[in-house]
Design a protein around this motif. Structure first.
Motif, PDB file in Angstrom:
ATOM      1  N   GLY A  15      24.803  68.357 -82.986  1.00 48.79           N
ATOM      2  CA  GLY A  15      23.795  67.304 -82.975  1.00 48.79           C
ATOM      3  C   GLY A  15      24.231  66.031 -83.662  1.00 48.79           C
ATOM      4  O   GLY A  15      23.392  65.181 -83.969  1.00 48.79           O
ATOM      5  N   GLY A  16      25.522  65.912 -83.920  1.00 45.41           N
ATOM      6  CA  GLY A  16      26.018  64.696 -84.557  1.00 45.41           C
ATOM      7  C   GLY A  16      25.625  64.595 -86.017  1.00 45.41           C
ATOM      8  O   GLY A  16      25.471  63.499 -86.559  1.00 45.41           O
ATOM      9  N   GLY A  17      25.465  65.751 -86.650  1.00 46.53           N
ATOM     10  CA  GLY A  17      25.179  65.760 -88.086  1.00 46.53           C
ATOM     11  C   GLY A  17      23.734  66.020 -88.451  1.00 46.53           C
ATOM     12  O   GLY A  17      23.376  65.999 -89.626  1.00 46.53           O
ATOM     13  N   ARG A  18      22.897  66.295 -87.444  1.00 42.98           N
ATOM     14  CA  ARG A  18      21.496  66.517 -87.788  1.00 42.98           C
ATOM     15  C   ARG A  18      20.768  67.325 -86.712  1.00 42.98           C
ATOM     16  O   ARG A  18      21.228  67.438 -85.584  1.00 42.98           O
ATOM     17  CB  ARG A  18      20.777  65.189 -87.979  1.00 42.98           C
ATOM     18  CG  ARG A  18      20.553  64.432 -86.701  1.00 42.98           C
ATOM     19  CD  ARG A  18      19.933  63.068 -86.929  1.00 42.98           C
ATOM     20  NE  ARG A  18      19.249  62.575 -85.755  1.00 42.98           N
ATOM     21  CZ  ARG A  18      19.864  62.073 -84.691  1.00 42.98           C
ATOM     22  NH1 ARG A  18      21.177  61.981 -84.664  1.00 42.98           N
ATOM     23  NH2 ARG A  18      19.166  61.650 -83.667  1.00 42.98           N
ATOM     24  N   ALA A  19      19.631  67.851 -87.099  1.00 38.04           N
ATOM     25  CA  ALA A  19      18.657  68.420 -86.169  1.00 38.04           C
ATOM     26  C   ALA A  19      17.307  67.839 -86.566  1.00 38.04           C
ATOM     27  O   ALA A  19      16.931  67.885 -87.734  1.00 38.04           O
ATOM     28  CB  ALA A  19      18.633  69.941 -86.267  1.00 38.04           C
ATOM     29  N   ASP A  20      16.606  67.252 -85.601  1.00 36.23           N
ATOM     30  CA  ASP A  20      15.325  66.597 -85.881  1.00 36.23           C
ATOM     31  C   ASP A  20      14.129  67.479 -85.561  1.00 36.23           C
ATOM     32  O   ASP A  20      13.057  67.313 -86.141  1.00 36.23           O
ATOM     33  CB  ASP A  20      15.203  65.317 -85.037  1.00 36.23           C
ATOM     34  CG  ASP A  20      16.374  64.379 -85.247  1.00 36.23           C
ATOM     35  OD1 ASP A  20      16.556  63.923 -86.377  1.00 36.23           O
ATOM     36  OD2 ASP A  20      17.108  64.126 -84.268  1.00 36.23           O
ATOM     37  N   ILE A  21      14.324  68.393 -84.603  1.00 39.13           N
ATOM     38  CA  ILE A  21      13.239  69.262 -84.150  1.00 39.13           C
ATOM     39  C   ILE A  21      13.758  70.697 -84.110  1.00 39.13           C
ATOM     40  O   ILE A  21      14.848  70.961 -83.608  1.00 39.13           O
ATOM     41  CB  ILE A  21      12.765  68.857 -82.733  1.00 39.13           C
ATOM     42  CG1 ILE A  21      12.166  67.453 -82.748  1.00 39.13           C
ATOM     43  CG2 ILE A  21      11.758  69.866 -82.184  1.00 39.13           C
ATOM     44  CD1 ILE A  21      11.980  66.863 -81.350  1.00 39.13           C
TER      45      ILE A  21
ATOM     46  N   GLU B 156      15.299  65.183 -96.515  1.00 41.94           N
ATOM     47  CA  GLU B 156      16.110  64.105 -97.099  1.00 41.94           C
ATOM     48  C   GLU B 156      16.044  62.852 -96.241  1.00 41.94           C
ATOM     49  O   GLU B 156      16.014  61.732 -96.762  1.00 41.94           O
ATOM     50  CB  GLU B 156      17.571  64.556 -97.236  1.00 41.94           C
ATOM     51  CG  GLU B 156      17.842  65.436 -98.441  1.00 41.94           C
ATOM     52  CD  GLU B 156      19.302  65.831 -98.530  1.00 41.94           C
ATOM     53  OE1 GLU B 156      20.170  65.087 -98.000  1.00 41.94           O
ATOM     54  OE2 GLU B 156      19.585  66.895 -99.108  1.00 41.94           O
ATOM     55  N   ARG B 157      16.018  63.034 -94.907  1.00 43.49           N
ATOM     56  CA  ARG B 157      15.924  61.897 -93.998  1.00 43.49           C
ATOM     57  C   ARG B 157      14.499  61.377 -93.881  1.00 43.49           C
ATOM     58  O   ARG B 157      14.261  60.292 -93.361  1.00 43.49           O
ATOM     59  CB  ARG B 157      16.436  62.290 -92.595  1.00 43.49           C
ATOM     60  CG  ARG B 157      17.928  62.591 -92.536  1.00 43.49           C
ATOM     61  CD  ARG B 157      18.411  62.737 -91.099  1.00 43.49           C
ATOM     62  NE  ARG B 157      17.754  63.815 -90.387  1.00 43.49           N
ATOM     63  CZ  ARG B 157      18.167  65.082 -90.385  1.00 43.49           C
ATOM     64  NH1 ARG B 157      19.250  65.416 -91.066  1.00 43.49           N
ATOM     65  NH2 ARG B 157      17.523  66.000 -89.702  1.00 43.49           N
TER      66      ARG B 157
ATOM     67  N   VAL C 230       8.322  66.111 -93.133  1.00 44.32           N
ATOM     68  CA  VAL C 230       8.611  67.152 -92.146  1.00 44.32           C
ATOM     69  C   VAL C 230       7.302  67.856 -91.780  1.00 44.32           C
ATOM     70  O   VAL C 230       6.673  68.486 -92.620  1.00 44.32           O
ATOM     71  CB  VAL C 230       9.616  68.188 -92.692  1.00 44.32           C
ATOM     72  CG1 VAL C 230       9.949  69.226 -91.607  1.00 44.32           C
ATOM     73  CG2 VAL C 230      10.879  67.502 -93.183  1.00 44.32           C
ATOM     74  N   ARG C 231       6.912  67.718 -90.525  1.00 48.61           N
ATOM     75  CA  ARG C 231       5.687  68.371 -90.070  1.00 48.61           C
ATOM     76  C   ARG C 231       5.999  69.775 -89.552  1.00 48.61           C
ATOM     77  O   ARG C 231       6.912  69.954 -88.755  1.00 48.61           O
ATOM     78  CB  ARG C 231       5.004  67.547 -88.973  1.00 48.61           C
ATOM     79  CG  ARG C 231       4.493  66.195 -89.454  1.00 48.61           C
ATOM     80  CD  ARG C 231       3.783  65.431 -88.361  1.00 48.61           C
ATOM     81  NE  ARG C 231       4.606  65.298 -87.161  1.00 48.61           N
ATOM     82  CZ  ARG C 231       4.505  66.071 -86.097  1.00 48.61           C
ATOM     83  NH1 ARG C 231       3.602  67.036 -86.036  1.00 48.61           N
ATOM     84  NH2 ARG C 231       5.307  65.893 -85.057  1.00 48.61           N
ATOM     85  N   VAL C 232       5.234  70.747 -90.031  1.00 53.08           N
ATOM     86  CA  VAL C 232       5.437  72.135 -89.617  1.00 53.08           C
ATOM     87  C   VAL C 232       4.124  72.665 -89.048  1.00 53.08           C
ATOM     88  O   VAL C 232       3.092  72.644 -89.721  1.00 53.08           O
ATOM     89  CB  VAL C 232       5.891  73.022 -90.792  1.00 53.08           C
ATOM     90  CG1 VAL C 232       6.262  74.421 -90.287  1.00 53.08           C
ATOM     91  CG2 VAL C 232       7.067  72.390 -91.531  1.00 53.08           C
ATOM     92  N   ASN C 233       4.169  73.088 -87.797  1.00 51.95           N
ATOM     93  CA  ASN C 233       2.989  73.589 -87.102  1.00 51.95           C
ATOM     94  C   ASN C 233       3.354  74.800 -86.249  1.00 51.95           C
ATOM     95  O   ASN C 233       4.525  75.161 -86.148  1.00 51.95           O
ATOM     96  CB  ASN C 233       2.395  72.489 -86.217  1.00 51.95           C
ATOM     97  CG  ASN C 233       1.876  71.317 -87.025  1.00 51.95           C
ATOM     98  OD1 ASN C 233       0.848  71.419 -87.692  1.00 51.95           O
ATOM     99  ND2 ASN C 233       2.586  70.185 -86.968  1.00 51.95           N
ATOM    100  N   ALA C 234       2.350  75.417 -85.654  1.00 48.52           N
ATOM    101  CA  ALA C 234       2.598  76.587 -84.802  1.00 48.52           C
ATOM    102  C   ALA C 234       1.690  76.545 -83.576  1.00 48.52           C
ATOM    103  O   ALA C 234       0.619  75.939 -83.610  1.00 48.52           O
ATOM    104  CB  ALA C 234       2.353  77.875 -85.578  1.00 48.52           C
TER     105      ALA C 234
END
Length: 250
Positions: free
Chosen positions: A83-89, A134-135, A181-185
């Motif tokens: 991912g080029g250094g990250r994962a957003d989702i 961090e981001r 960071v949003r965390v849902n289900a």
């Protein structure tokens, strides 16, 4: 107002070689995300990736065995590299759903269900959420089940593992939400997938108990996941969204 557009985002979807996971991967890619399609079956994974690319989307297959913590954490690091250094989702979709009497569940089966349904999401979040925080931006969507919300005979093992996921969803929202960071289900009801094909008429009978009166298509669950993963859900934290045709409402 938030947007459904995911252009520039890197998304990891586990269990993405079929069913809800494949539908979710396709939809996230359609909305602009670069999707990392994780699963054990390489041929099915590559076909999901090929379909996404044929539709103009961006995707890569990542081989994943989620039964061991070491391999789960290895997957997370591989995803960051791709991912080029990250994962957003992160979409924690992979899981197993055995039904049957409690007394007939072998110890190995109990261990496998909790390894895949609870420990794998736990380790992926442990690896990926801190960098999202961090981001200051990220979205995690966990896939639960309607039988995490009520007791059902034969569903003790599966339902309890997903009930743990729902509590983790809320705890992670409290832990990472203040840092963006949003965390849902989502809590699906019966869905027509390759995995539920063996249930035959039982799937329809289960679905008939809900107001919608039918099983869902994988794409209907994917729409809810994509919503929670997007900025359209910017004020949604720690929610468990029932996508069960109304089963838990009646």
């Amino acid at each position: 107002m938030g947007s459904f557009d995911l252009t520039g985002r890197v998304a990891l979807v586990t269990g993405a070689t079929s069913g809800i996971g494949a539908a979710t991967a396709a939809l996230l890619a359609q909305r602009g995300a670069h999707v990392l399609v994780a699963g054990r079956d390489g041929s099915r994974g590559e076909s999901v990736v090929a379909a996404i690319r044929a539709g103009g989307g961006s995707a890569d297959f990542v081989a994943a065995d989620l039964r061991e913590a070491r391999l789960v954490r290895q997957l997370a690091r591989q995803v960051v590299d791709l991912g080029g250094g990250r994962a957003d989702i992160l979409v924690n979709n992979a899981g197993v759903y055995p039904f049957g009497p409690t007394e007939k569940a072998a110890e190995s089966e109990v261990d496998t269900v909790y390894a895949l349904n609870v420990k794998a999401p736990f380790h992926l979040v442990a690896e990926l959420a801190p960098a999202m925080a961090e981001r200051g931006h990220g979205a995690i969507v966990n896939v639960s089940t309607m039988v995490a919300a009520y007791g059902a005979a034969g569903m003790a093992l599966y339902g309890s593992s997903k009930a743990a996921v729902e509590l983790l969803t809320k705890a992670w929202a409290a832990e990472y939400g203040p840092r963006g960071v949003r965390v849902n289900a989502v809590r699906p009801g019966p869905v027509r997938t390759e995995g539920t094909a063996g249930m035959g008429e039982e799937l329809g009978a289960l679905a008939s108990q809900a107001p919608a009166g039918r099983p869902a298509e994988p794409e209907e669950i994917a729409e809810a996941i994509a919503y929670l993963a997007s900025d359209a859900a910017s004020f949604v934290h720690g929610a468990v969204l029932p996508v069960d045709g109304g089963r838990t409402a009646v």
